[in-house]
Design a protein around this motif. Structure first.
Motif, PDB file in Angstrom:
ATOM      1  N   ARG A  67     -53.887  34.946   8.882  1.00  0.00           N
ATOM      2  CA  ARG A  67     -53.932  35.447   7.509  1.00  0.00           C
ATOM      3  C   ARG A  67     -55.366  35.449   6.999  1.00  0.00           C
ATOM      4  O   ARG A  67     -56.137  34.547   7.290  1.00  0.00           O
ATOM      5  CB  ARG A  67     -53.077  34.571   6.580  1.00  0.00           C
ATOM      6  CG  ARG A  67     -51.610  34.561   6.947  1.00  0.00           C
ATOM      7  CD  ARG A  67     -50.790  33.714   5.985  1.00  0.00           C
ATOM      8  NE  ARG A  67     -51.114  32.297   6.145  1.00  0.00           N
ATOM      9  CZ  ARG A  67     -50.867  31.358   5.216  1.00  0.00           C
ATOM     10  NH1 ARG A  67     -50.297  31.680   4.077  1.00  0.00           N
ATOM     11  NH2 ARG A  67     -51.172  30.098   5.451  1.00  0.00           N
ATOM     12  N   ARG A  68     -55.671  36.482   6.210  1.00  0.00           N
ATOM     13  CA  ARG A  68     -57.000  36.627   5.609  1.00  0.00           C
ATOM     14  C   ARG A  68     -56.798  36.886   4.113  1.00  0.00           C
ATOM     15  O   ARG A  68     -56.050  37.778   3.742  1.00  0.00           O
ATOM     16  CB  ARG A  68     -57.729  37.801   6.255  1.00  0.00           C
ATOM     17  CG  ARG A  68     -59.114  38.073   5.703  1.00  0.00           C
ATOM     18  CD  ARG A  68     -59.710  39.343   6.311  1.00  0.00           C
ATOM     19  NE  ARG A  68     -59.771  39.301   7.751  1.00  0.00           N
ATOM     20  CZ  ARG A  68     -60.879  39.115   8.466  1.00  0.00           C
ATOM     21  NH1 ARG A  68     -62.031  38.951   7.853  1.00  0.00           N
ATOM     22  NH2 ARG A  68     -60.839  39.108   9.780  1.00  0.00           N
ATOM     23  N   GLU A  96     -53.239  40.953  11.791  1.00  0.00           N
ATOM     24  CA  GLU A  96     -53.604  40.104  10.661  1.00  0.00           C
ATOM     25  C   GLU A  96     -52.744  40.464   9.450  1.00  0.00           C
ATOM     26  O   GLU A  96     -52.331  41.602   9.286  1.00  0.00           O
ATOM     27  CB  GLU A  96     -55.071  40.307  10.259  1.00  0.00           C
ATOM     28  CG  GLU A  96     -56.067  39.634  11.146  1.00  0.00           C
ATOM     29  CD  GLU A  96     -57.461  39.660  10.542  1.00  0.00           C
ATOM     30  OE1 GLU A  96     -57.623  39.282   9.361  1.00  0.00           O
ATOM     31  OE2 GLU A  96     -58.394  40.048  11.264  1.00  0.00           O
ATOM     32  N   ASN A  97     -52.520  39.500   8.598  1.00  0.00           N
ATOM     33  CA  ASN A  97     -51.896  39.721   7.307  1.00  0.00           C
ATOM     34  C   ASN A  97     -53.013  39.528   6.288  1.00  0.00           C
ATOM     35  O   ASN A  97     -53.678  38.489   6.298  1.00  0.00           O
ATOM     36  CB  ASN A  97     -50.762  38.714   7.103  1.00  0.00           C
ATOM     37  CG  ASN A  97     -49.854  39.066   5.952  1.00  0.00           C
ATOM     38  OD1 ASN A  97     -50.194  39.877   5.092  1.00  0.00           O
ATOM     39  ND2 ASN A  97     -48.703  38.437   5.921  1.00  0.00           N
ATOM     40  N   VAL A  98     -53.248  40.514   5.423  1.00  0.00           N
ATOM     41  CA  VAL A  98     -54.395  40.483   4.520  1.00  0.00           C
ATOM     42  C   VAL A  98     -53.925  40.632   3.074  1.00  0.00           C
ATOM     43  O   VAL A  98     -53.100  41.502   2.768  1.00  0.00           O
ATOM     44  CB  VAL A  98     -55.405  41.605   4.854  1.00  0.00           C
ATOM     45  CG1 VAL A  98     -56.600  41.568   3.907  1.00  0.00           C
ATOM     46  CG2 VAL A  98     -55.868  41.505   6.307  1.00  0.00           C
ATOM     47  N   ARG A  99     -54.479  39.787   2.215  1.00  0.00           N
ATOM     48  CA  ARG A  99     -54.208  39.867   0.780  1.00  0.00           C
ATOM     49  C   ARG A  99     -55.516  39.810   0.003  1.00  0.00           C
ATOM     50  O   ARG A  99     -56.509  39.283   0.482  1.00  0.00           O
ATOM     51  CB  ARG A  99     -53.298  38.723   0.323  1.00  0.00           C
ATOM     52  CG  ARG A  99     -51.899  38.828   0.873  1.00  0.00           C
ATOM     53  CD  ARG A  99     -51.000  37.786   0.271  1.00  0.00           C
ATOM     54  NE  ARG A  99     -49.664  37.868   0.861  1.00  0.00           N
ATOM     55  CZ  ARG A  99     -48.657  37.081   0.517  1.00  0.00           C
ATOM     56  NH1 ARG A  99     -48.828  36.148  -0.408  1.00  0.00           N
ATOM     57  NH2 ARG A  99     -47.484  37.216   1.094  1.00  0.00           N
ATOM     58  N   TRP A 100     -55.466  40.329  -1.211  1.00  0.00           N
ATOM     59  CA  TRP A 100     -56.618  40.428  -2.106  1.00  0.00           C
ATOM     60  C   TRP A 100     -56.310  39.707  -3.410  1.00  0.00           C
ATOM     61  O   TRP A 100     -55.233  39.884  -3.981  1.00  0.00           O
ATOM     62  CB  TRP A 100     -56.904  41.892  -2.410  1.00  0.00           C
ATOM     63  CG  TRP A 100     -57.128  42.726  -1.197  1.00  0.00           C
ATOM     64  CD1 TRP A 100     -56.173  43.284  -0.391  1.00  0.00           C
ATOM     65  CD2 TRP A 100     -58.379  43.090  -0.633  1.00  0.00           C
ATOM     66  NE1 TRP A 100     -56.760  43.970   0.639  1.00  0.00           N
ATOM     67  CE2 TRP A 100     -58.117  43.876   0.512  1.00  0.00           C
ATOM     68  CE3 TRP A 100     -59.710  42.836  -0.992  1.00  0.00           C
ATOM     69  CZ2 TRP A 100     -59.129  44.402   1.309  1.00  0.00           C
ATOM     70  CZ3 TRP A 100     -60.706  43.372  -0.197  1.00  0.00           C
ATOM     71  CH2 TRP A 100     -60.411  44.145   0.931  1.00  0.00           C
ATOM     72  N   LEU A 101     -57.257  38.914  -3.888  1.00  0.00           N
ATOM     73  CA  LEU A 101     -57.087  38.230  -5.167  1.00  0.00           C
ATOM     74  C   LEU A 101     -58.241  38.611  -6.088  1.00  0.00           C
ATOM     75  O   LEU A 101     -59.400  38.278  -5.817  1.00  0.00           O
ATOM     76  CB  LEU A 101     -57.063  36.706  -4.982  1.00  0.00           C
ATOM     77  CG  LEU A 101     -56.828  35.908  -6.265  1.00  0.00           C
ATOM     78  CD1 LEU A 101     -55.446  36.190  -6.845  1.00  0.00           C
ATOM     79  CD2 LEU A 101     -57.013  34.422  -6.011  1.00  0.00           C
TER      80      LEU A 101
END
Length: 169
Positions: A67-68, A96-101
């Motif tokens: 995860r990124r 990959e699993n990608v999230r943005w904050l």
């Protein structure tokens, strides 16, 4: 404190359950692919990108969750727009699993001072960059209190972050 820093490829290959990457900068060192994208030119991915993709595929194939999470300012910098448009789809295609904050919703989170990789909630590789985003070094850490802090911080970011396919820049 750069002594005893393991080779990153070996570190990722040692992961048994999880590898998470926390990125908190709005730009990083100059990249020829980024420069080409910014200028509207098409460029083949260089060898180091293909090596990264192979390493990610190998890691995920072993059952490791990768995860990124990226904490970003809005409006996004050109660098973040490039990552969102070009590099992240490649990361996701490799497993990959990608999230943005958005940074504006991270103010009440307790965060480490540097980007990092956390392997199996046991080992941390902190990355240091200059103010201009150039590579400055790294530090390896297995201290239980630091590992716990980093694990808690990453999970708090992950819980709030927006999945890549739902986030627009």
């Amino acid at each position: 404190m750069q002594q005893n820093v393991p080779d990153f490829t070996a570190l990722l290959r040692s992961a048994k359950r999880s590898a998470v990457h926390l990125e908190m900068r709005d730009s990083y060192m100059e990249d020829p692919v980024f420069a080409a994208w910014r200028e509207g030119r098409e460029v083949d991915l260089p060898q180091e990108y293909r090596q990264w993709q192979a390493l990610v595929k190998e890691t995920v194939a072993r059952g490791v969750s990768l995860r990124r999470a990226r904490i970003v300012s809005e409006p996004a910098t050109d660098y973040i727009r490039w990552e969102h448009a070009l590099t992240t789809p490649h990361n996701i295609a490799c497993g990959e699993n990608v999230r943005w904050l958005p940074r504006r919703v991270a103010s009440d989170l307790c965060l480490p001072g540097n980007d990092l990789w956390l392997i199996d909630e046991e080992r941390i590789l902190f990355h240091w960059f200059t103010g201009d985003g150039e590579w400055a070094g790294h530090e390896f850490n297995e201290e239980p209190d630091t590992v716990k802090m980093v694990t808690t911080a990453f999970e708090a970011v992950w819980d709030r972050a927006i999945p890549h396919e739902q986030y627009t820049v």
